[in-house]
Design a protein around this motif. Structure first.
Motif, mmCIF file in Angstrom:
data_model
loop_
_atom_site.group_PDB
_atom_site.id
_atom_site.type_symbol
_atom_site.label_atom_id
_atom_site.label_comp_id
_atom_site.label_asym_id
_atom_site.label_seq_id
_atom_site.Cartn_x
_atom_site.Cartn_y
_atom_site.Cartn_z
ATOM 1 N N VAL A 19 -25.007 -41.738 -47.086
ATOM 2 C CA VAL A 19 -23.880 -42.685 -47.012
ATOM 3 C C VAL A 19 -22.729 -42.232 -47.908
ATOM 4 C CG1 VAL A 19 -25.023 -44.780 -46.174
ATOM 5 C CG2 VAL A 19 -25.051 -44.297 -48.614
ATOM 6 N N SER A 20 -23.050 -41.609 -49.035
ATOM 7 C CA SER A 20 -21.990 -41.116 -49.921
ATOM 8 C C SER A 20 -21.189 -40.013 -49.248
ATOM 9 C CB SER A 20 -22.580 -40.563 -51.231
ATOM 10 O OG SER A 20 -23.352 -41.548 -51.864
ATOM 11 N N ALA A 21 -21.841 -39.262 -48.353
ATOM 12 C CA ALA A 21 -21.151 -38.177 -47.633
ATOM 13 C C ALA A 21 -20.488 -38.674 -46.356
ATOM 14 C CB ALA A 21 -22.152 -37.067 -47.313
ATOM 15 N N GLY A 22 -20.505 -39.991 -46.131
ATOM 16 C CA GLY A 22 -19.847 -40.548 -44.948
ATOM 17 C C GLY A 22 -20.678 -40.457 -43.677
ATOM 18 N N GLN A 23 -21.969 -40.142 -43.825
ATOM 19 C CA GLN A 23 -22.826 -40.082 -42.639
ATOM 20 C C GLN A 23 -23.412 -41.452 -42.314
ATOM 21 O OE1 GLN A 23 -25.539 -37.171 -44.273
ATOM 22 N NE2 GLN A 23 -24.729 -35.552 -42.965
ATOM 23 N N PHE A 24 -23.919 -41.577 -41.107
ATOM 24 C CA PHE A 24 -24.641 -42.769 -40.677
ATOM 25 C C PHE A 24 -26.123 -42.431 -40.778
ATOM 26 C CE2 PHE A 24 -26.914 -45.362 -37.674
ATOM 27 C CZ PHE A 24 -26.241 -46.559 -37.574
ATOM 28 N N PRO A 25 -26.868 -43.003 -41.748
ATOM 29 C CA PRO A 25 -28.293 -42.672 -41.848
ATOM 30 C C PRO A 25 -29.085 -43.372 -40.740
ATOM 31 C CG PRO A 25 -27.489 -43.744 -43.863
ATOM 32 C CD PRO A 25 -26.442 -43.920 -42.802
ATOM 33 N N PHE A 26 -29.882 -42.582 -40.028
ATOM 34 C CA PHE A 26 -30.833 -43.155 -39.081
ATOM 35 C C PHE A 26 -32.228 -42.737 -39.537
ATOM 36 C CE2 PHE A 26 -33.577 -42.967 -35.339
ATOM 37 C CZ PHE A 26 -33.544 -44.308 -35.004
ATOM 38 N N VAL A 27 -33.028 -43.726 -39.955
ATOM 39 C CA VAL A 27 -34.352 -43.447 -40.515
ATOM 40 C C VAL A 27 -35.401 -43.670 -39.430
ATOM 41 C CG1 VAL A 27 -36.031 -44.120 -42.269
ATOM 42 C CG2 VAL A 27 -33.581 -44.138 -42.816
ATOM 43 N N LEU A 28 -36.191 -42.643 -39.188
ATOM 44 C CA LEU A 28 -37.216 -42.711 -38.151
ATOM 45 C C LEU A 28 -38.597 -42.713 -38.808
ATOM 46 C CD1 LEU A 28 -37.995 -42.620 -35.172
ATOM 47 C CD2 LEU A 28 -37.651 -40.136 -35.221
ATOM 48 N N GLY A 29 -39.267 -43.886 -38.733
ATOM 49 C CA GLY A 29 -40.588 -43.994 -39.364
ATOM 50 C C GLY A 29 -41.676 -43.724 -38.369
ATOM 51 N N GLY A 30 -42.894 -43.817 -38.860
ATOM 52 C CA GLY A 30 -43.285 -44.394 -40.103
ATOM 53 C C GLY A 30 -43.477 -45.915 -39.984
ATOM 54 N N ASP A 31 -44.120 -46.439 -41.027
ATOM 55 C CA ASP A 31 -44.348 -47.885 -41.043
ATOM 56 C C ASP A 31 -43.188 -48.586 -41.753
ATOM 57 O OD1 ASP A 31 -45.101 -48.924 -43.860
ATOM 58 O OD2 ASP A 31 -46.274 -47.061 -43.702
ATOM 59 N N HIS A 32 -43.213 -49.916 -41.703
ATOM 60 C CA HIS A 32 -42.048 -50.677 -42.169
ATOM 61 C C HIS A 32 -41.899 -50.730 -43.691
ATOM 62 C CE1 HIS A 32 -39.247 -53.813 -40.073
ATOM 63 N NE2 HIS A 32 -38.579 -52.924 -40.785
ATOM 64 N N SER A 33 -42.913 -50.255 -44.439
ATOM 65 C CA SER A 33 -42.760 -50.247 -45.900
ATOM 66 C C SER A 33 -41.609 -49.337 -46.319
ATOM 67 C CB SER A 33 -44.055 -49.812 -46.590
ATOM 68 O OG SER A 33 -44.337 -48.451 -46.332
ATOM 69 N N LEU A 34 -41.277 -48.363 -45.472
ATOM 70 C CA LEU A 34 -40.218 -47.434 -45.868
ATOM 71 C C LEU A 34 -38.842 -48.092 -45.886
ATOM 72 C CD1 LEU A 34 -38.658 -46.435 -43.061
ATOM 73 C CD2 LEU A 34 -40.760 -45.168 -42.789
ATOM 74 N N ALA A 35 -38.737 -49.298 -45.298
ATOM 75 C CA ALA A 35 -37.456 -50.018 -45.374
ATOM 76 C C ALA A 35 -37.046 -50.258 -46.828
ATOM 77 C CB ALA A 35 -37.557 -51.354 -44.634
ATOM 78 N N MET A 36 -38.041 -50.332 -47.724
ATOM 79 C CA MET A 36 -37.698 -50.510 -49.144
ATOM 80 C C MET A 36 -36.908 -49.317 -49.668
ATOM 81 S SD MET A 36 -41.058 -52.412 -50.639
ATOM 82 C CE MET A 36 -42.339 -51.612 -49.698
ATOM 83 N N GLY A 37 -37.284 -48.129 -49.234
ATOM 84 C CA GLY A 37 -36.548 -46.929 -49.637
ATOM 85 C C GLY A 37 -35.148 -46.925 -49.043
ATOM 86 N N THR A 38 -35.057 -47.234 -47.752
ATOM 87 C CA THR A 38 -33.746 -47.281 -47.097
ATOM 88 C C THR A 38 -32.842 -48.283 -47.802
ATOM 89 O OG1 THR A 38 -34.949 -46.959 -45.015
ATOM 90 C CG2 THR A 38 -32.615 -47.486 -44.855
ATOM 91 N N LEU A 39 -33.375 -49.487 -48.010
ATOM 92 C CA LEU A 39 -32.543 -50.552 -48.606
ATOM 93 C C LEU A 39 -32.201 -50.249 -50.062
ATOM 94 C CD1 LEU A 39 -34.275 -53.655 -46.973
ATOM 95 C CD2 LEU A 39 -32.006 -52.743 -46.436
ATOM 96 N N ALA A 40 -33.087 -49.564 -50.772
ATOM 97 C CA ALA A 40 -32.772 -49.191 -52.154
ATOM 98 C C ALA A 40 -31.569 -48.247 -52.170
ATOM 99 C CB ALA A 40 -33.981 -48.542 -52.819
ATOM 100 N N GLY A 41 -31.603 -47.242 -51.310
ATOM 101 C CA GLY A 41 -30.484 -46.290 -51.248
ATOM 102 C C GLY A 41 -29.197 -46.956 -50.781
#
Ligand SMILES: NC(=[NH2+])NCCC[C@H](N)C(=O)O
Ligand SMILES: [Mn+2]
Ligand SMILES: [Mn+2]
Length: 299
Positions: free
Chosen positions: A86-108
């Motif tokens: 996001v700092s580089a102006g990109q649109f992050p698309f996270v492909l999981g995986g289980d839903h616990s990884l949303a914590m990592g996405t939301l932290a960033g």
């Protein structure tokens, strides 16, 4: 005329937050089914593609939950990649995986966007805490963690992470809530559109309303899409299926409309489990839904 954004495709082959093995196989499997090629054919600008693993790490907090150390380590690695994207102006698309990884996405994300809206399309609310979880599975807690209601917080995963305000969270498709989650949703006044609301109002109206609510006074909207939002007749390959879900047509329309919204700044797609699938029905639907979302992005 807005141009399609540069997408950072972040694959997270991690499934230890779920109760059964298999969701860690989804990113490779969807790529094997031709996801990347068809995205490119559809004109998506995939700026980079990365696999997120996690090094060995001492967890900053001990939790009475299954595989919490691995979930935290993976979430930390993912948070860093999401923040960089996001700092580089990109649109992050996270492909999981289980839903616990949303914590990592939301932290960033929350480290970058002080006020973040979240649209959570899921059969579940994933709003248990360590003390209310009936299963001990980490994929059932990310949205409580994001609000600062659990022992674990987003800032344990990533320094500088913030919290997500309940006023900017919208649940869509929820139909299997644990008692403590129901209490929390009502007491915090979290917007929740169940299947009956979707049938009554139509998915287009629900999504428009969700964008309005998640977008009010926020700097960005994150979409978290759990494939178990879709009815198990059309998406059987997932660890915690719940009858009476969205039709694939409703999911397609929802993702098209969300993609077209200039307010959407990131997304993730989780809980496809190839080991539980029937002849790749769920994986193929997932590929199609991701194509609809990403090929319509305009922000
Ligand atoms: N992301 C998911 N599929 N979550 C399912 C959660 C199920 C249940 N509410 C639990 O906390 O264990
Ligand atoms: Mn979920
Ligand atoms: Mn779910």
């Amino acid at each position: 005329m807005k141009t399609p954004p540069k997408i950072a495709l972040l694959s997270v082959p991690f499934g230890l937050g779920a109760g059964n093995p298999g969701s860690e196989l989804a990113p490779r499997h969807l790529l094997h089914l031709g996801l990347l090629q068809s995205l490119q054919r559809l004109g998506c600008h995939i700026d980079e593609q990365k696999d997120i693993g996690a090094g060995i790490q001492i967890p900053p907090i001990q939790l009475p939950m299954k595989h919490s150390a691995e979930v935290i380590a993976t979430g930390t690695a993912l948070a860093g990649e999401v923040y960089t994207a996001v700092s580089a102006g990109q649109f992050p698309f996270v492909l999981g995986g289980d839903h616990s990884l949303a914590m990592g996405t939301l932290a960033g994300l929350s480290a970058y966007y002080p006020r973040l809206g979240v649209i959570w399309i899921d059969a579940h609310a994933d709003m248990n805490t360590e003390s209310t979880s009936p299963s001990g599975n980490m994929h059932g807690i990310p949205l409580a963690v994001a609000q600062g209601r659990a022992q674990l917080s987003l800032s344990h995963l990533w320094p500088g992470a913030g919290i997500v305000s309940p006023a900017n969270i919208v649940l869509i498709g929820a139909r299997d809530l644990d008692p403590a989650e129901e209490v929390l949703i009502h007491s915090a006044g979290i917007a929740c559109f169940g299947i009956a609301d979707i049938r009554k109002l139509g998915i287009d109206t629900v999504i428009a309303e969700a964008i309005r609510l998640a977008g009010a006074n926020t700097d960005g909207i994150h979409l978290s899409f759990d494939i178990d939002s879709v009815d198990p007749t059309e998406a059987p390959g997932t660890g915690t299926p719940v009858q009476g879900g969205l039709t694939s047509e409703e999911a397609r329309n929802a993702l098209r409309q969300l993609g077209l919204s200039a307010r959407l700044t990131s997304a993730e797609f989780v809980e496809v489990n190839p080991l539980l699938d029937r002849a790749d029905q769920t994986a193929k639907l997932a590929v199609e839904l991701i194509e609809v979302l990403l090929s319509n992005l305009r922000n």
